[in-house]
Design an enzyme around this catalytic site. Structure first.
Site, PDB file in Angstrom:
ATOM      1  N   ASP A  33      -6.911  -1.351  -4.563  1.00  0.00           N
ATOM      2  CA  ASP A  33      -7.955  -1.052  -3.581  1.00  0.00           C
ATOM      3  C   ASP A  33      -8.908   0.013  -4.114  1.00  0.00           C
ATOM      4  O   ASP A  33     -10.126  -0.072  -3.910  1.00  0.00           O
ATOM      5  CB  ASP A  33      -7.344  -0.563  -2.268  1.00  0.00           C
TER       6      ASP A  33
ATOM      7  N   ASP B 239       0.853  -1.184   0.000  1.00  0.00           N
ATOM      8  CA  ASP B 239       0.000   0.000   0.000  1.00  0.00           C
ATOM      9  C   ASP B 239       0.890   1.234   0.000  1.00  0.00           C
ATOM     10  O   ASP B 239       1.995   1.214   0.552  1.00  0.00           O
ATOM     11  CB  ASP B 239      -0.907   0.015   1.232  1.00  0.00           C
TER      12      ASP B 239
END
Length: 163
Positions: A142, A124
């Site tokens: 995401d 991330d």
């Protein structure tokens, strides 16, 4: 329902779009892994940073601290979801909004499955914050999954309103 011969080119178009999402996701993660050490942060604006974080869990780091079994669970879940979505796209690819939603979710799911298979975690790097409040770090995959889920809900609400 469209004929099987018209479903195949349509399916290929949706799979190509999903592949582009996967490519963008993996390319951005490649850049982050190459330029950042785990925990590095680059301040971009007052509400946006680029970071390198590893998520061993699922959305919002759900099960992040589990003993390792979650890697295989989420890897299997992602593969099963991808297979189901491809099946749905084959059958319902003529419904544009629905197919766009599924395609975004598919691209994001595959992007994160690749991370889990390669690293055991998801990379991330997008960090949004305001007034001392930090949203969990996320990535392109995401974002695609979230956008697809929102589009799925909007499409269903529109469908319900019409009937």
């Amino acid at each position: 329902m469209p004929s099987p011969s018209s479903a195949s080119p349509r399916l290929m178009r949706w799979l190509l779009i999903a592949a582009v999402i996967v490519a963008i996701d993996q390319f951005t993660k490649f850049l982050i892994v190459g330029a950042f050490q785990l925990g590095d942060v680059r301040h971009i604006t007052d509400f946006f940073d680029i970071v390198r974080a590893h998520n061993y869990g699922a959305a919002f780091s759900f099960l992040h601290g589990a003993s390792g079994w979650q890697r295989w669970f989420f890897l299997g879940l992602g593969i099963a979801a991808a297979i189901f979505i491809i099946w749905m796209l084959r059958r319902q690819g003529h419904q544009k909004a629905f197919a766009w939603a599924l395609t975004l979710i598919l691209g994001g799911a595959i992007g994160n499955v690749i991370d889990r298979a390669m690293y055991g975690y998801v990379v991330d790097f997008i960090q949004v914050h305001a007034a001392g409040w930090y949203f969990p770090a996320f990535n392109v995959a995401d974002s695609a999954i979230t956008l697809g889920a929102v589009l799925l809900v909007v499409d269903e609400l529109r469908r319900a309103r019409r009937s």
